[in-house]
Structure formats: C-alpha cells, structure tokens
Design an enzyme around this catalytic site. Structure first.
Site, short mmCIF file in Angstrom:
data_model
loop_
_atom_site.label_atom_id
_atom_site.label_comp_id
_atom_site.label_asym_id
_atom_site.label_seq_id
_atom_site.Cartn_x
_atom_site.Cartn_y
_atom_site.Cartn_z
N GLU A 214 0.88 -1.17 0.00
CA GLU A 214 0.00 0.00 0.00
C GLU A 214 0.92 1.22 0.00
OE1 GLU A 214 -3.26 0.12 -0.22
OE2 GLU A 214 -3.74 -2.00 -0.01
N CYS A 248 -1.83 9.42 2.07
CA CYS A 248 -1.42 8.81 0.79
C CYS A 248 -2.36 9.17 -0.35
CB CYS A 248 -1.36 7.30 0.95
SG CYS A 248 -2.89 6.59 1.55
P1 NAD Z 1 8.23 4.68 4.87
O1 NAD Z 1 8.25 3.86 3.65
O2 NAD Z 1 9.35 5.61 5.14
O3 NAD Z 1 8.09 3.76 6.18
C1 NAD Z 1 7.14 2.74 6.31
C2 NAD Z 1 7.68 1.64 7.19
O4 NAD Z 1 8.85 1.08 6.61
C3 NAD Z 1 8.07 2.07 8.60
O5 NAD Z 1 7.54 1.11 9.51
C4 NAD Z 1 9.58 2.06 8.59
O6 NAD Z 1 10.14 1.68 9.82
C5 NAD Z 1 9.90 1.03 7.55
N1 NAD Z 1 11.16 1.32 6.86
C6 NAD Z 1 11.66 2.56 6.54
N2 NAD Z 1 12.84 2.44 5.86
C7 NAD Z 1 13.07 1.11 5.76
C8 NAD Z 1 14.12 0.34 5.16
N3 NAD Z 1 15.16 0.90 4.53
N4 NAD Z 1 14.04 -1.01 5.25
C9 NAD Z 1 12.99 -1.59 5.86
N5 NAD Z 1 11.99 -0.92 6.44
C10 NAD Z 1 12.02 0.40 6.41
O7 NAD Z 1 6.82 5.41 4.76
P2 NAD Z 1 6.28 6.54 5.71
O8 NAD Z 1 7.17 7.74 5.55
O9 NAD Z 1 6.03 6.00 7.07
O10 NAD Z 1 4.84 6.87 5.08
C11 NAD Z 1 4.69 7.76 4.05
C12 NAD Z 1 4.48 7.03 2.74
O11 NAD Z 1 3.53 6.01 2.90
C13 NAD Z 1 3.93 7.94 1.66
O12 NAD Z 1 4.52 7.64 0.42
C14 NAD Z 1 2.43 7.58 1.64
O13 NAD Z 1 1.80 7.87 0.43
C15 NAD Z 1 2.49 6.12 1.93
N6 NAD Z 1 1.22 5.64 2.53
C16 NAD Z 1 0.43 4.82 1.82
C17 NAD Z 1 -0.80 4.40 2.34
C18 NAD Z 1 -1.71 3.48 1.59
O14 NAD Z 1 -2.65 2.99 2.21
N7 NAD Z 1 -1.49 3.23 0.33
C19 NAD Z 1 -1.18 4.83 3.61
C20 NAD Z 1 -0.32 5.66 4.32
C21 NAD Z 1 0.89 6.07 3.77
#
Ligand code: NAD
Length: 467
Positions: A214, A248
């Site tokens: 997602e 998002c």
């Molecule tokens: P992110 O990808 O930075 O982090 C998400 C998760 O991944 C966190 O739990 C984090 O600890 C983990 N993570 C971060 N870097 C990592 C790595 N290198 N290796 C493994 N795990 C890692 O996302 P965010 O900043 O928390 O959220 C924002 C993004 O999420 C935006 O792009 C938004 O559009 C998207 N989003 C999508 C939805 C949806 O339902 N489609 C909902 C909310 C947010």
C-alpha cells in the site's frame, strides 16, 4: 528491538509459525470472538491514542478521533457481520465434468507481517491486522518508529488483547525491519513509501513471500470547465489539509481548465479562510504539524525550488520553523520540471496547473508513475469518462475527494508505482487468504483418452492431438 514480551524476533516468529496451523482451522465464531475482544478493549485506550498522536504529530483531537479510532469500529463490525459468509467455500459442479465437484476455499496464508507507516500510525497498523485475523492468520506488527508514542502504545496494548502466538508487536526502525524481512513470512502487508516498498518486495522475493504494498504517489485532481467550482474547492481543500496533507490519497496537484483557474483559486482562498483563519489568524491547532524536521526541510526545499523555477504564491507560503508547521499554500505558474511536480508532496502545498485541452492534462498524468488516487470534478459525463478510461490509478472519486477509499464495499489499493494488492471489507479478507481451488473427481471411470501409449492414438486422430 522491543517485542511485546521479552522473546526475540525469531522466537516470536517460530511460536506464531506453530500457532498458524491451529489458527487456520478456527471457525468464524472463534475469529469473531478475537475481533470482539479488540473492539471491547479499544475504548480503554481512546484517550491514550489521542495523547500519543498529539505528541507524535500534533494531530488535532478531532482528526485523531475520526481517522485513527472511530473508523475501526465500523471495520470490526462489518467484518464480524460478514465473516461466516466470506469464509464459506464456493462449491459447484465442475466445468469439465458435471458429476465432479469443485470448491474454492479461502485458506489462511499463515504468519503475516504488517509494517505500518507514521502518517496514520494506529489505524494502518490495526486495520490490516483485523483483515489478517479474520482470514485466520497470526500477525506480527511493526509500527513506524517515526511515531514512537503510538508505536509504544500499540506494543503495550496488543498483549492485553491477544496472546503473542496470535499477535505480537516488534518495535524498531530499519534494523529491526531488516531482521524481520529475512524471515520466511507467509505474507507481508506493507504500508509506506514506494522507495521502501521496493526494499520490502526485494526482501520478500528471497523467500517468495507474497506482498501487499500500500504505497503512495502523486494523486492528480482534474477540474474541468463545467465543474461546480465552489464545491470542488471545498472538497479539495478539506482533503488536501487533513493530517497536514500527509495522507497517501491527498490531492497532490490540480489540473484545471484555464478558463476556471482564477475562480478556483478564489474559492480555495475562501475555504482556507473558513477552515483555518476563522478568528482572523492561523489556527494551527486544527492542522497536523509536519512529522519531523527532515520532512519539513524536504517540503521547504520543494517550495523553494518551485519558486526558483518561476512559481507564484497565490496563498500562504508561511512556514513555521519552530513548530515544523506549514500554512496551506497554493502555488501557480508551476513548471512541470520543478521538483514539486516530480515527487509526492505529502504536505499542505498545492500546485495549480492550468490546461487548455484535456488531452494535455491526461498526457501529463500518463507520463508519470500510476497514482494511488485520481479525482475528477466535472458536470460533464464525457469528461469524467474520458479521464477515467484514459488514465490508470489505484482508484477514482468523482466530484469529491477520498470517498472511494472510505467506502468499505470497494477494494482499496494502488497499481504498479502506487502499490499492489487491495484490502477493505471482503477484499482484505481475500487478500489475506489463499483462494485454494479443490477438484473432487466423480467416482466414474477415469478418462483414459490421454494416457500412453500414444502411437495408436496419434494414428486414430484425424488431426494431431496436440496441434
Ligand atoms: P516509509 O516507507 O518511510 O516507512 C514505512 C515503514 O517502513 C516504517 O515502519 C519504517 O520503519 C519502515 N522502513 C523505513 N525504511 C526502511 C528500510 N530501509 N528497510 C525496511 N523498512 C524500512 O513510509 P512513511 O514515511 O512512514 O509513510 C509515508 C508514505 O507512505 C507515503 O509515500 C504515503 O503515500 C504512503 N502511505 C500509503 C498508504 C496506503 O494505504 N497506500 C497509507 C499511508 C501512507
């Protein structure tokens, strides 16, 4: 690392692996009992959710209430009311032998890893868990480390509701997630950025673990010359500023017919005033702050780059460094080449780009990664249909914002760059299940027509059998 309980990540996983075999055999009643336990426990932490979100992202209480908390009751109720029906296997006569029976049986996938984001950190950790439990899985949740108070709350709350072999929480950041991702989960449900989505998918490929991603992206918003401009402005401005624009499915930028640009901007100003300046000055308490300094600096960088590339500020442009908060900002004369048009904005900055011909605007959307959401404001059905059928996106709302995501009878998810897989309602149940086909042959004689030896059969056939 901080698991709920003192066990290591590997121990928790092994415990769940054993439990998963039992969990998949649970009845609808037993799964509903788990979800009802969750529902009964939620009011006990309502204030704590509000407090945690206020500390983590200065989220207004009202927004936390409806975005993170109240909606969960509907999710649980809908699941409990329909679960027995969803679990029923589809049984019918075979299409190749009317005396044989076929079955499509939803089977639990096993141990599911749910990785949550920071922007809706409680709901988006718990809602996928509800779908996973409904489908008979065990779950390990990894909440976002960027919202530490909410992460802690989830880690403390979950063990009061579920035993660790059914649901566990692993707190931590990149290191802990990396450790989790090495394990052979049966499914990973990830919500986050496309960048980390790729990391998750690559890690999952090592174990051939299925994934639901997602993700996000730049969700465009079309406003044509027939649109009800006042309505469009009200809907867009509300959806753009929920959670400080950090959703998002926030409208990312506007593509407006050039004859309506001025009117739309005027209407945007009216609603920004009405929503956030009703006392004469900016009411920052009604809008979430930017999650952290890094994202604040990123947004400031997008803004500065847009201005350097010729953008004009039609409204706002006020940045509060000390509170890492940004007032709703409308930018015009934005170049497609500026950075703000290259990456997901994820903040309260709104570029408005006029178009002369609808095709130009559609071409622009199609040149970029497929968005998670797309919005069309128009009273002309042809325009609506042209935009919907000539673009690809996770989903569409017409003449409003975000509602295709709020309606649980619709599947929610992205496509390619904005994700893969869907959830909500029955779609979440199916996503977290393996739809297992079963063929039960009739007791009639076996069909020997394809059995060897083949020599005589080749001769008998007027045409080669396998042409
Ligand atoms: P992110 O990808 O930075 O982090 C998400 C998760 O991944 C966190 O739990 C984090 O600890 C983990 N993570 C971060 N870097 C990592 C790595 N290198 N290796 C493994 N795990 C890692 O996302 P965010 O900043 O928390 O959220 C924002 C993004 O999420 C935006 O792009 C938004 O559009 C998207 N989003 C999508 C939805 C949806 O339902 N489609 C909902 C909310 C947010």
């Amino acid at each position: 690392m901080n698991t709920s309980g003192s066990a290591s990540i590997k121990e928790v996983f092994e415990k769940q692996k054993k439990q998963a075999l039992k969990q998949r055999l649970t009845t609808a009643e037993e799964r509903i009992a788990l979800l009802q336990k969750l529902k009964a426990a939620l009011p006990g932490i309502q204030d704590k959710i509000i407090e945690a979100l206020a500390k983590d992202v200065s989220k207004p209480t009202f927004e936390t209430h409806y975005m993170e908390y109240a909606g969960l009751f509907g999710v649980i109720d809908l699941t409990c009311a329909n679960l027995a029906k969803w679990m029923e296997p589809e049984v019918r006569a075979s299409a190749i032998d009317p005396n044989a029976t076929v079955e499509i049986r939803p089977e639990a996938r096993g141990v599911v890893l749910v990785i949550g984001p920071w922007n809706v950190p409680f709901l988006l950790a718990i809602e996928p868990m509800v779908a996973a439990l409904a489908a008979g899985n065990t779950v390990i949740i990894k909440p976002s480390e960027l919202t530490p108070h909410t992460s802690r709350l989830i880690a403390e709350f979950i063990p009061t509701v579920f035993p660790p072999e059914i649901v566990s929480v692993v707190e931590g950041g990149v290191e802990e997630t990396g450790e989790l991702l090495k394990l052979p989960f049966d499914h990973i449900f990830f919500t986050g950025s496309p960048k980390v989505g790729k990391v998750v998918m690559e890690a999952a490929s090592k174990n051939l673990t299925t994934v639901t991603l997602e993700l996000g992206g730049k969700s465009p918003c079309f406003v044509d010359e027939t649109a009800d401009i006042d309505r469009a402005a009200e809907a867009i401005m509300h959806k753009k500023t929920i959670n400080g624009g950090q959703i998002c499915i926030s409208p990312d930028y506007i593509l407006v017919h050039k004859s309506k640009e001025k009117e739309l901007i005027g209407a945007f100003k009216k609603y920004i005033d009405q929503f956030y300046y009703s006392t004469g000055s900016f009411e920052g308490d009604d809008m979430s702050h930017i999650i952290n300094q890094r994202n604040y600096d990123r947004l400031k960088g997008l803004y500065d780059d847009a201005i350097a590339n010729g953008a004009k500020v039609a409204f706002g442009g006020t940045f509060h460094e000390e509170d890492i908060q940004i007032e709703p900002t409308i930018l015009t004369n934005v170049s497609y080449d500026s950075k703000i048009m290259q990456e997901e904005i994820f903040g309260p900055l709104l570029p408005v780009i006029p178009y002369e011909k609808l095709d130009e605007a559609i071409d622009h959307v199609n040149k970029n990664s497929k968005p998670l959401a797309l919005y069309v404001f128009s009273q002309n059905e042809n325009t609506v249909e042209t935009v919907i059928s000539n673009t690809s996106s996770g989903g569409v709302t017409v003449n409003e914002g975000m509602l295709h995501v709020f309606d649980p009878s619709l599947p929610f998810g992205g496509i390619n760059g904005s994700g893969m897989g869907v959830y909500h309602g029955i779609y979440g149940f199916r996503e977290l299940s393996h739809l297992k086909p079963i063929y039960k042959a009739s007791n009639g004689p076996l069909d020997e027509s394809l059995h060897p030896p083949f020599a005589a059969k080749m001769k008998e056939a007027s045409e080669p059998v396998l042409s």
